[in-house]
Every structure is written in C-alpha cells, then in structure tokens.
Scaffold this motif. Structure first.
Motif, PDB file in Angstrom:
ATOM      1  N   GLU A 160     -24.199 -44.551 -65.058  1.00 46.41           N
ATOM      2  CA  GLU A 160     -24.701 -45.644 -65.897  1.00 46.41           C
ATOM      3  C   GLU A 160     -24.041 -46.977 -65.578  1.00 46.41           C
ATOM      4  OE1 GLU A 160     -21.082 -43.923 -67.594  1.00 46.41           O
ATOM      5  OE2 GLU A 160     -23.000 -43.051 -66.951  1.00 46.41           O
ATOM      6  N   ASP A 220     -33.338 -29.409 -53.926  1.00 54.88           N
ATOM      7  CA  ASP A 220     -33.221 -30.775 -54.442  1.00 54.88           C
ATOM      8  C   ASP A 220     -32.044 -30.988 -55.380  1.00 54.88           C
ATOM      9  OD1 ASP A 220     -34.013 -33.406 -54.416  1.00 54.88           O
ATOM     10  OD2 ASP A 220     -35.406 -33.199 -56.085  1.00 54.88           O
ATOM     11  N   GLY A 221     -31.478 -29.953 -55.950  1.00 49.81           N
ATOM     12  CA  GLY A 221     -30.306 -30.123 -56.805  1.00 49.81           C
ATOM     13  C   GLY A 221     -29.000 -30.054 -56.049  1.00 49.81           C
ATOM     14  N   LYS A 230     -22.058 -33.186 -62.169  1.00 53.04           N
ATOM     15  CA  LYS A 230     -22.343 -33.889 -63.422  1.00 53.04           C
ATOM     16  C   LYS A 230     -21.542 -35.181 -63.423  1.00 53.04           C
ATOM     17  CE  LYS A 230     -23.157 -29.666 -66.103  1.00 53.04           C
ATOM     18  NZ  LYS A 230     -24.589 -29.874 -66.282  1.00 53.04           N
ATOM     19  N   PRO A 231     -22.019 -36.253 -64.017  1.00 56.80           N
ATOM     20  CA  PRO A 231     -23.306 -36.423 -64.706  1.00 56.80           C
ATOM     21  C   PRO A 231     -24.420 -36.958 -63.808  1.00 56.80           C
ATOM     22  CG  PRO A 231     -21.932 -38.328 -65.101  1.00 56.80           C
ATOM     23  CD  PRO A 231     -21.152 -37.423 -64.172  1.00 56.80           C
ATOM     24  N   ASP A 284     -26.302 -35.028 -61.943  1.00 53.96           N
ATOM     25  CA  ASP A 284     -27.230 -33.954 -61.612  1.00 53.96           C
ATOM     26  C   ASP A 284     -28.645 -34.182 -62.119  1.00 53.96           C
ATOM     27  OD1 ASP A 284     -26.503 -33.656 -64.238  1.00 53.96           O
ATOM     28  OD2 ASP A 284     -25.942 -31.540 -64.077  1.00 53.96           O
ATOM     29  N   THR A 285     -28.858 -35.276 -62.846  1.00 57.07           N
ATOM     30  CA  THR A 285     -30.240 -35.625 -63.220  1.00 57.07           C
ATOM     31  C   THR A 285     -30.937 -36.399 -62.114  1.00 57.07           C
ATOM     32  OG1 THR A 285     -29.455 -37.636 -64.307  1.00 57.07           O
ATOM     33  CG2 THR A 285     -29.686 -35.664 -65.677  1.00 57.07           C
ATOM     34  N   LEU A 286     -30.171 -36.834 -61.117  1.00 56.37           N
ATOM     35  CA  LEU A 286     -30.752 -37.564 -59.987  1.00 56.37           C
ATOM     36  C   LEU A 286     -31.311 -36.578 -58.972  1.00 56.37           C
ATOM     37  CD1 LEU A 286     -27.887 -40.156 -59.311  1.00 56.37           C
ATOM     38  CD2 LEU A 286     -29.908 -40.463 -60.765  1.00 56.37           C
ATOM     39  N   GLY A 287     -32.278 -36.991 -58.209  1.00 51.44           N
ATOM     40  CA  GLY A 287     -32.716 -36.202 -57.066  1.00 51.44           C
ATOM     41  C   GLY A 287     -31.693 -36.307 -55.953  1.00 51.44           C
ATOM     42  N   SER A 288     -31.765 -35.385 -54.997  1.00 50.07           N
ATOM     43  CA  SER A 288     -30.752 -35.361 -53.943  1.00 50.07           C
ATOM     44  C   SER A 288     -30.835 -36.583 -53.031  1.00 50.07           C
ATOM     45  CB  SER A 288     -30.871 -34.079 -53.122  1.00 50.07           C
ATOM     46  OG  SER A 288     -32.151 -33.958 -52.539  1.00 50.07           O
TER      47      SER A 288
END
Length: 405
Positions: A393, A363-364, A330-331, A333-337
C-alpha cells in the motif's frame, strides 16, 4: 495484417513486461540482481574448453556435421547412461544428439503430432513442453505437476473424457519450475499407465545431476518395459555449465528416436563438430566438475533460504534443480505474479521469473534461479527486506534504490 496460424496459437510472451522493467531500471543506473532466467553463470570445465580449442579450425571439423550427432558423442552418452542409471542404450538406434533439450523436445513434437492430437502436460511446466506441441498442431490438456495420486486421478479423467484420446504424456523431474522430484516407483506407475492407455511418455531429465541430498534422480528408462513407450531428454547445459553450447540428447524407444532423427535430418546438420567433440570429452572425462557444480548450487540454495527467510520471505528449500519455487509472500499475495515480479525489479532491484509464465496454475508463485553468487544473493535479501517492510500500500511512494543512492 492477420497473424499467421501458428503465431496465433502462441500467447503473448509473459516475461516481456518484467524484461522491459529490467531494461528501464538498468538504463536508469540500477544494479539488477537477476535471478530470473535459468542461465548458468559457472564456467564450462577447463578440459572441455581445451578440447574445443584443440579441435576448432581444422578443415575436417569445420565442415557440415552429422544431424543425429557424431558416433563418438552418441557412444559417450550411451556410456553415461550405463554408468549413471545402469541402462543399456544402442548408440546407433536409441541415441540422438540435439541442439539442447529444448530443440529436441520441439522437434519430437513435430515428428509425432497430428493436428488435433491431445497431449497431457503438467501445469506449471517449462514452456516448450506445451508450446512445442501447440506449434505442431496439437491440443494441450493440463495435469498437475506434483508426482502424486492427484496426477494419476487427472490422467485417468483425461483418458476417459478427452476426444480424441490423448497420445502422449510429458513428465519433468526434477521439475522446472517447481523443483519437484520423483522416485523410481512413480516412473513404474507412469510406464504401467502409459502401456494401459497406449501413451507415449516424454521425460525431461535436464536436471539429473543437480540434486542436494543423497538420492540421485532416476531415469524413467530404469523401469522394465520403459523402452516400449518412453523417450528421455537430457542436457549438458546445467550438468557441465554449457548452456550456450546447445548440446543435449534424446534417448530411448527406437521408433521414436528414428522419427526425431528423420525430422532433424531435414532441418539441421547437427551442432558444430568441435562442440560435439568437446561434449564427448565432457561425458567421458572426470566428474569432479559435476560434483563441484552441485556443491555450489547447494550452498547458494542454503544462502537463499536463510537470507530471504530473515528478510521476511520464507522460501521452501528445493531438493533438486537450480530453482526455488516460491509462493508470493504476504501481503503481496493478492497481486499476480507478473505485477509482483515487475514491482521487485522496480523497487528492490531483484529480478525473478513470474510463475504464470509456466502455466496458469503458477500465478501465485515466482521462480528464483540460483545464478548469482552467494554475496549477490545476500544483497538481494537486503534489498528485499526494505521492500517487504514497506508493504504494497506504500510502495507507490518509495523511491527506487538506484535513485536513492
């Protein structure tokens, strides 16, 4: 022009984006700490190298070799299985030397697969486990990687609902990429399941000697009746730090070994004879080099877990293999690998393998290989701390390390 049929069956090479990022960063002067490819950096044992030197350049050994492996090498592999697993192998009918376990797996797929055959493969898994069968015309049905009840539930569903019925099952423990391990009770259940459903079992045991506790990984062939259904693949790449030598083995069921040997007889003349002689010396020689290799990887694992943890990335400590299977922190983990791994190269000068390269269910995660020394792993952790503290960000404003020096 339209692509060839077998090429159309292969997806784009998912590691290519990360490889391009590595090349661009290095061209810009970056010192990339490469923990991506599982390419052992340790030297091959000195006595093995000396045996190669002693054998090379002689008229007899410079000629074509034996496709299934020279007799002495096959006897040495049989002796290894006797010492390590208390498994008796006939070196003439139950052992084939391969050009690494990867080639053996691919050619076994060619030997046993008819167009449309359904094969059960873990997801995530080492790519050749699936793509060897895809190139041979087979169809892949994914099953869970972890050796637990969920896997057997998935296997039961697959055998009940797949049309045509599955013909083969792939297992790989210690796992590449997840570092999962399996015990002998698991293999007993696998053998019983395979006999019940008339399945061939292909076991990948390439990491048999890379373990970090007092529980050496077992062989499926230790199970009574396993020879009726199973072939196992091993490799000298990790055990003896001989990846470029391309030497591995397939052992087990006589009929399957004969099929592999026949396919290979049409495709190759075996490894260079001096390499086979040196590999024989490795298998018959002292094992202190194996213990030393294991200790080095264990120390690297401990340094990785400790230093990355202090940097803000908790790494589950692997019990075996030369890899850590790591959830994207995190943060991020919203991205692809792939995006995360590319960002690591560009902003932290650390290369890892994107988990999706081993199957969609990876993929995570990313896979981290223990192929740099402890000092370099600690340097990677320092780079990562800066990267992780920045946050996704703000990263577009971060100057890459190579440019900030």
């Amino acid at each position: 022009m339209e692509e060839f049929h077998r090429i159309r069956r292969l997806p784009p090479y998912v590691f290519e984006q990360v490889n391009r990022a590595k090349a661009a960063a290095r061209n810009a002067g970056a010192d990339i700490i490469d923990l991506g490819m599982g390419n052992p950096d340790l030297p091959a044992p000195a006595h093995v190298v000396e045996k190669l030197k002693e054998t090379v350049g002689k008229t007899r050994t410079d000629r074509y070799s034996a496709s299934k492996g020279i007799a002495g090498l096959r006897r040495a592999q049989a002796a290894y299985y006797g010492r390590r697993f208390s498994v008796k192998l006939n070196p003439d009918t139950q052992v084939v030397a391969t050009l690494g376990s990867k080639e053996g797996f691919a050619n076994m797929a060619q030997a046993i697969t008819a167009p449309g055959d359904v094969v059960l493969v873990p997801n995530p898994s080492y790519p050749i486990h699936a793509f060897g069968f895809l190139m041979a015309g087979g169809v892949i049905r994914s099953v869970p990687c972890a050796p637990g009840p969920e896997l057997f539930h998935a296997l039961e569903r697959a055998c009940a609902h797949s049309i045509p019925k599955p013909t083969a099952l792939v297992v790989c423990y210690p796992s590449n990429p997840t570092a999962e391990v399996a015990d002998l009770d698991f293999y007993k259940d696998v053998v019983a399941f395979a006999k019940k459903h008339d399945l061939i079992v292909l076991s990948d045991l390439a990491y048999a000697e890379v373990y970090f506790d007092d529980n050496p990984p077992p062989s499926i062939l230790q199970v009574p009746g396993a020879f009726d259904v199973a072939v196992e693949f091993t490799s000298m790449s990790k055990t003896f730090s001989m990846p470029g030598w391309r030497m591995g083995f397939a052992v087990g069921n006589d009929r399957l070994i004969a099929a592999l040997a026949r396919v290979k007889s049409y495709l190759d003349y075996g490894a260079f004879t001096p390499v086979q002689v040196a590999a024989t010396a490795a298998l018959n020689g002292p094992e202190d080099c194996i213990r030393e290799m294991r200790e080095i990887y264990k120390r690297r694992r401990d340094v990785l877990v400790e230093s990355f943890g202090r940097a803000g990335w908790d790494i589950p400590p692997p019990r075996a293999s030369m890899f850590a299977w790591c959830p994207i922190p995190k943060p991020f983990d919203t991205l692809g690998s792939i995006e995360f791994a590319t960002m690591l190269v560009e902003k932290a000068e650390v290369a890892v393998a994107p988990g999706v390269g081993f199957g969609e269910h990876g993929d995570g995660f990313v896979r981290i290989a223990l192929v740099e020394n402890e000092q370099r792993i600690r340097q990677a952790a320092r780079n990562l701390r800066r990267f992780l503290e920045t946050g996704p960000e703000k990263l577009h404003n971060v100057v890459p390390l190579a440019q900030s020096r």
